[in-house]
Motif scaffolding. Sequence first.
Motif, PDB file in Angstrom:
ATOM      1  N   HIS A 179      39.721  60.513  20.952  1.00 49.09           N
ATOM      2  CA  HIS A 179      39.053  60.911  22.197  1.00 49.09           C
ATOM      3  C   HIS A 179      39.396  62.347  22.579  1.00 49.09           C
ATOM      4  N   LEU A 180      38.394  63.004  23.163  1.00 51.22           N
ATOM      5  CA  LEU A 180      38.488  64.436  23.428  1.00 51.22           C
ATOM      6  C   LEU A 180      39.706  64.839  24.264  1.00 51.22           C
ATOM      7  N   ASP A 181      40.015  64.045  25.297  1.00 49.22           N
ATOM      8  CA  ASP A 181      41.140  64.444  26.162  1.00 49.22           C
ATOM      9  C   ASP A 181      42.482  64.353  25.427  1.00 49.22           C
ATOM     10  N   HIS A 182      42.488  63.732  24.235  1.00 49.85           N
ATOM     11  CA  HIS A 182      43.707  63.633  23.429  1.00 49.85           C
ATOM     12  C   HIS A 182      43.735  64.631  22.274  1.00 49.85           C
ATOM     13  N   VAL A 183      42.565  65.116  21.870  1.00 56.02           N
ATOM     14  CA  VAL A 183      42.518  65.958  20.668  1.00 56.02           C
ATOM     15  C   VAL A 183      41.894  67.337  20.902  1.00 56.02           C
ATOM     16  N   GLY A 184      41.450  67.638  22.130  1.00 53.54           N
ATOM     17  CA  GLY A 184      40.620  68.816  22.374  1.00 53.54           C
ATOM     18  C   GLY A 184      41.187  70.149  21.921  1.00 53.54           C
ATOM     19  N   ALA A 185      42.512  70.338  21.969  1.00 51.25           N
ATOM     20  CA  ALA A 185      43.097  71.621  21.556  1.00 51.25           C
ATOM     21  C   ALA A 185      43.615  71.583  20.123  1.00 51.25           C
ATOM     22  N   THR A 186      43.347  70.497  19.409  1.00 56.66           N
ATOM     23  CA  THR A 186      43.921  70.316  18.068  1.00 56.66           C
ATOM     24  C   THR A 186      43.435  71.370  17.074  1.00 56.66           C
ATOM     25  N   GLY A 187      42.105  71.570  16.998  1.00 56.46           N
ATOM     26  CA  GLY A 187      41.570  72.522  16.034  1.00 56.46           C
ATOM     27  C   GLY A 187      42.091  73.930  16.270  1.00 56.46           C
ATOM     28  N   GLU A 188      42.092  74.316  17.552  1.00 61.28           N
ATOM     29  CA  GLU A 188      42.553  75.660  17.915  1.00 61.28           C
ATOM     30  C   GLU A 188      44.042  75.843  17.569  1.00 61.28           C
TER      31      GLU A 188
END
Length: 213
Positions: free
Chosen positions: A58-67
């Motif tokens: 889910h986005l709120d858990h992974v949103g900064a992962t790629g960056e």
Amino acid sequence: MRYRIIPVTPFQQNCTLVWCDDSMEGALIDPGGDSQRLLAAVREEGVTLTKILLTHGHLDHVGATGELASSQSLPIEGPHQADRFWIDALPQQAQMFGFPPSQPFQPDRWLEQGDTVSVGKENLQVLHCPGHTPGHVVFYHQPSRWAQVGDVLFKGSIGRTDFPGGDHQTLLDAIRNNLFLLGDDVSFVPGHGPMSTLGEERRSNPFVSGRMG
Ligand SMILES: [Zn+2]
Ligand SMILES: [Zn+2]
């Protein structure tokens, strides 16, 4: 092992910095957003980041992962590959929740029940706990009786199961027949809200104690 909880995103998701206080190597579990705040916390603690760990897609858990993975050259471990469809759908998740677009990524390692992930000289055990999402995993540090459970279990509640791939009975089974077997004295960081212990939830959480209805 030490840890620091850093709530991120408008959903106040509990990103957790865990580190080995011997080697001072650490990992971010569920960097959902606010990457600059996360990096500031890492610097404050004097930790060298070595990886990113994910409980689910889910986005709120992974949103900064790629960056973070690309700017800090970090490998990504987790979740279970059954959550691949959530990670592939990051652009749609951002649109759905009104988040800024986040950088796509692919995990370097999918995790399964019984796997171990290392953080410095410490090891975390992996539990596969589907239901909130099909590929949700939990990270457990046996020596300190501590777990990061993401959106499986909260203080007084359990994860939503009305998203695609969610299933209420599957979640209850994962909590009762997998997570709770770790023992009542295990304290846990949920994906949102305050910490609790598995024993407190087993006794008083209306969704899993059998006291509801
Ligand atoms: Zn979730
Ligand atoms: Zn969440």
